[in-house]
Design an enzyme around this catalytic site. Structure first.
Site, PDB file in Angstrom:
ATOM      1  N   GLY A 153       1.054  -1.661  -0.262  1.00 43.49           N
ATOM      2  CA  GLY A 153       0.223  -0.173  -0.052  1.00 43.49           C
ATOM      3  C   GLY A 153       1.413   1.111   0.257  1.00 43.49           C
ATOM      4  N   GLU A 184       7.627   3.431   8.811  1.00 41.95           N
ATOM      5  CA  GLU A 184       6.754   3.514  10.223  1.00 41.95           C
ATOM      6  C   GLU A 184       6.791   4.590  11.052  1.00 41.95           C
ATOM      7  OE1 GLU A 184       8.808  -0.428   9.911  1.00 41.95           O
ATOM      8  OE2 GLU A 184       7.385  -1.079  11.808  1.00 41.95           O
ATOM      9  N   SER A 191      10.108  -0.658   7.484  1.00 41.28           N
ATOM     10  CA  SER A 191      10.278   0.274   6.449  1.00 41.28           C
ATOM     11  C   SER A 191      11.516   0.514   5.859  1.00 41.28           C
ATOM     12  CB  SER A 191      10.966   2.548   7.364  1.00 41.28           C
ATOM     13  OG  SER A 191       9.985   2.293   8.261  1.00 41.28           O
TER      14      SER A 191
HETATM   15 MO1  MOS Z   1       6.316  -3.146  10.027  1.00 38.33          MO
HETATM   16  S1  MOS Z   1       5.403  -3.572  11.666  1.00 38.33           S
HETATM   17  O1  MOS Z   1       8.145  -4.409   9.784  1.00 38.33           O
HETATM   18  O2  MOS Z   1       5.368  -4.239   9.008  1.00 38.33           O
END
Ligand code: MOS
Length: 764
Positions: free
Chosen positions: A493, A725, A534
């Site tokens: 996404g 993140e 990330s």
């Molecule tokens: Mo992330 S919480 O490593 O998708």
């Protein structure tokens, strides 16, 4: 000077994964110039697959329909803790249209790692007890009703502090503390540090369990053709699911294909294999027909993963001049009924300069759904406590909170003592403070008059997000000059598909519309990392550019023969190859491949290793102005400012998307979201989107996103760090600090609901 890509070769014998035994060197591209000198990178580029997504053309796992496909459904425990004395599936099996029923009785040979796929003691409401495959959904649901389960209910505990008491019901034989002990970190000497302090403060902060609430629930579709398995899955990593399935079903990896072309959000809950996927595969094997299992929204809340709760005690020592002398943090978090990590202390250990630090983290089992990673695991909760503590210390020392943060700035990672490849936090502080109008904040918190009280607050963010190998991309230049890109990492996404295309188009000097990217197919794409932490953009962009460079080198070699360039340098612009010193002499990419009859040009690229001797982190500073309605307890966000250090921006539009999304998700965590479990019966009261209160469009404030960083050329030749993140991390503390500035009252327990606000203001 030839740049080199170093592929480290690790000795993996005897479980030694650390020791590097050799290096393979390859050429890597030089760092890109700044974005203003580039054509496609750094611009606001709409997603290249947006038309498919918004028209419904895009095929998500649920859209997979195969002739003869069965529907799988899962029976789940209504009790938080129970022994299963017996299961009678005979009536369900006899129901017309039911093709298979699986329970612990007929699946003991199937294991995920060492764990069975059904337990005879269930440990949370929603734990799997049986699965059926039937010709349609209603038949499958009817079959679940016909399964007779004899339960012996057991004592249970859903509160982590209760679970730590010696007489608490034991969820695992060895006790309720994960691994039987806290994880402990220490540097310097905190006793000495507290002695040196002029002021010592202790506070406790609490955050509840929250849920991912991703738009797309967990779904798997499985199909067998002889001994060849295809699974369409909602996953952040097709390669991880592929290797898990190969292990579980004892298949060679080349006989397992996992596909995830589109993903409706994950936020960490789709990082690894889950039981429903194994059930779909097993039911398909037993019945000889494809099987689809989609979790209901309720099942997804009960069993689809969650973020652990936290109870955080922080003790801080500071000198009158604002020098931090000691930090101690003890935390307890509920991870659910199966192993997980409730660790939250990394921000306290790394963000502000402090020589004497100790942390102790207790991860505790409770009779509730298992936790998993959730967008910046631990950092979101930890920063809620730490950055409020910084504001409390600022008030006690009489120092401006922004100045106190700057005073305790540090240019290296305090755990490894390595310098950062880049850090633009001071720039983020200044840009954010300017945009919000930091000087407008109340000099005396709560001093505003009247029903509506306004205040301004801030907080800081640290996260990893540097990316790393292994990550591969293949580029094919076709006979008409169009390009296909194959990339193994998922687009969860975030826009991975688009930024990979941008890197290839930029490097090849072609138009973005001539690039098609295929992702999320373990058989077609070269290996890519699981999209989490990330790391996707900073891992994939260098690989994509390197693949395009490889293809470009080969293309120019062929062109130099056709153009008879005699070793004179060539370049590409707008799909045309030309002699640098005589641009008139040129040929299109299409003609190079067409005339030379090479069929196509194939390039491949890999992510190089990160530089040695550096820490790679992302940073940011958030600022918000809030307005508290002291009659209703509602907190309105008047303006929100997010300033981030992410190295180079690859796509300004998708970058801003990530910032806005992270802030909105953080606002939900701050103001309304919380898993509510009825302690008397051990059941979740709000496993649906009506009662689990997510932020809505109307709750979304004005958000100003600022990128303060320059390309991080020490990290990689594309110079970009991760941003998935980071934007969620500082939101909670930013709002809590702004609330304090508005009201003079501090709320240390989330969520900050109107009810809690009124209680804090002593209005109820
Ligand atoms: Mo992330 S919480 O490593 O998708």
């Amino acid at each position: 000077i030839m740049a080199v890509k170093i592929l480290k070769v690790y000795n993996t014998d005897e479980d030694i994964y650390e020791e590097i035994i050799g290096e393979v060197q390859e050429e890597v591209p030089e760092a890109w110039p700044e974005n203003k000198e580039l054509k496609i990178i750094g611009k606001r580029i709409p997603r290249i697959n947006a038309p498919e997504i918004v028209t419904g053309e895009a095929k998500y796992a649920y859209d997979i329909i195969i002739p003869g496909m069965l529907v799988g459904k899962i029976l789940r425990s209504p009790y938080p803790h129970a022994n299963i004395k017996n299961i009678d599936t005979s009536k369900a099996e006899k129901l017309k249209g039911v093709k298979a029923v699986i329970t612990y009785k007929n699946t003991s040979n199937v294991r995920i790692g060492r764990d069975p796929i059904f337990n005879t003691t269930v440990k949370y409401e929603g734990e799997e007890i049986a699965a059926v495959a039937a010709v349609d959904e209603n038949t499958a649901l009817d079959a679940l009703d016909l399964i007779k389960v004899e339960y012996e209910e057991l004592p249970f505990v859903v509160d982590p502090e209760e679970a730590m008491k010696p007489n608490a019901p034991k969820i695992h034989p060895q006790g309720n503390i994960v691994r039987g002990r806290p994880s402990v970190y220490s540097r310097g000497n905190i006793e000495k540090g507290f002695n040196e302090a002029d002021i010592v403060i202790e506070e406790t902060f609490r955050t509840p369990v929250v849920h991912h609430s991703q738009a797309e629930v967990h779904i798997s579709v499985a199909k067998w053709e002889e001994d060849y398995l295809t699974v369409w899955d909602t996953t952040q990593g097709v390669f991880r699911i592929q290797s898990s399935l190969a292990n579980i079903f004892h298949l060679p990896v080349n006989k397992v294909r996992v596909i995830c072309h589109y993903m409706g959000g994950a936020f960490g809950c789709k990082l690894s294999i889950r039981r429903h996927t194994v059930y779909a595969v097993l039911l398909a094997k037993i019945t000889g027909r494809p099987v689809k299992i989609a979790l209901s929204r309720k099942d997804d809340y009960l069993a689809g993963g969650n973020r652990p709760s936290s109870i955080q005690q922080i003790k801080a020592g500071i000198k009158k001049d604002g020098t931090l002398t000691a930090l101690y943090q003890k935390t307890v978090g509920a991870v659910g009924a199966y192993p997980g990590s409730a660790g939250v202390t990394t921000p306290l250990r790394t963000l502000y300069k402090c020589p004497n630090v100790k942390t102790e983290e207790y991860s505790v089992y409770v009779n509730a759904g298992q936790s998993c990673a959730h967008r910046a695991p631990g950092h979101v909760q930890g920063t809620f406590a730490l950055d409020q503590m910084i504001d409390i210390l600022a008030e006690k020392t009489g120092i401006d909170p922004l100045e106190l943060r700057k005073k305790n700035y540090i240019d290296r990672d305090q755990q490894s003592n390595l310098p950062y490849t880049s850090k633009y936090l001071l720039e983020a502080y200044d840009a954010g403070a300017k945009e919000i109008g930091w000087e407008r904040r109340n000099k005396i918190p709560g001093s505003g008059q009247g029903r509506y009280k306004r205040g301004i607050g801030m907080a800081t963010q640290i996260w990893w997000g540097g990316g790393r190998p292994p990550a591969f991309v293949n580029v094919k230049i076709n006979s008409d000059g169009t390009v296909n890109v194959l990339s193994g990492a998922q687009d969860i996404g975030t826009g991975t598909t688009t930024i990979v295309a941008q890197c290839v188009a930029e490097e090849l000097g072609i138009k973005l519309k001539d690039v098609k990217v295929t992702i999320g197919d373990s058989e077609v794409c070269p290996y890519g990392p699981t999209s989490g932490g990330s790391v996707t953009a900073p891992s994939m962009c260098p690989a994509a550019r390197a693949a395009a460079r490889d293809a470009k080198n080969k293309l120019l070699e062929v062109a130099s023969v056709i153009l008879k360039s005699n070793g004179k340098p060539l370049d590409i612009k707008d799909g045309r190859i030309f002699l640098k010193n005589n641009p008139e002499k040129s040929i299109t990419i299409k003609d190079v491949i067409g005339r030379s009859r090479v069929g196509m040009i194939l390039g491949s690229g890999a992510r190089e290793d990160n530089p040695e001797g550096y820490a790679v982190n992302t940073f940011g500073a958030h600022f918000a102005e809030v307005e508290v309605d002291t009659w209703t307890g509602k907190i309105k966000i008047v303006k929100y400012v997010a300033a981030h250090d992410i190295g180079r921006v690859i796509n300004m539009l998708t970058a801003v998307n990530q910032i806005q999304g992270g802030i909105i998700q953080g606002l939900g965590f701050t103001l309304s979201e919380e898993r509510i479990i009825n302690k008397n019966v051990g059941r979740m009261e709000n496993p649906d989107m009506c009662n689990y209160l997510l932020p809505l469009a109307g709750d979304t404030p004005e958000i100003v996103s600022i990128i303060v960083s320059k390309p991080d050329n020490l990290l990689s030749h594309t110079g970009n760090k991760g941003l998935g993140e980071p934007p969620m991390i500082p939101v909670l503390a930013t709002i809590a600090n702004a609330f304090y500035n508005a009201t003079g009252v501090r709320i240390k327990v989330l969520p900050m609901t109107p009810e809690k606000v009124l209680m804090a203001l002593k209005k109820i």
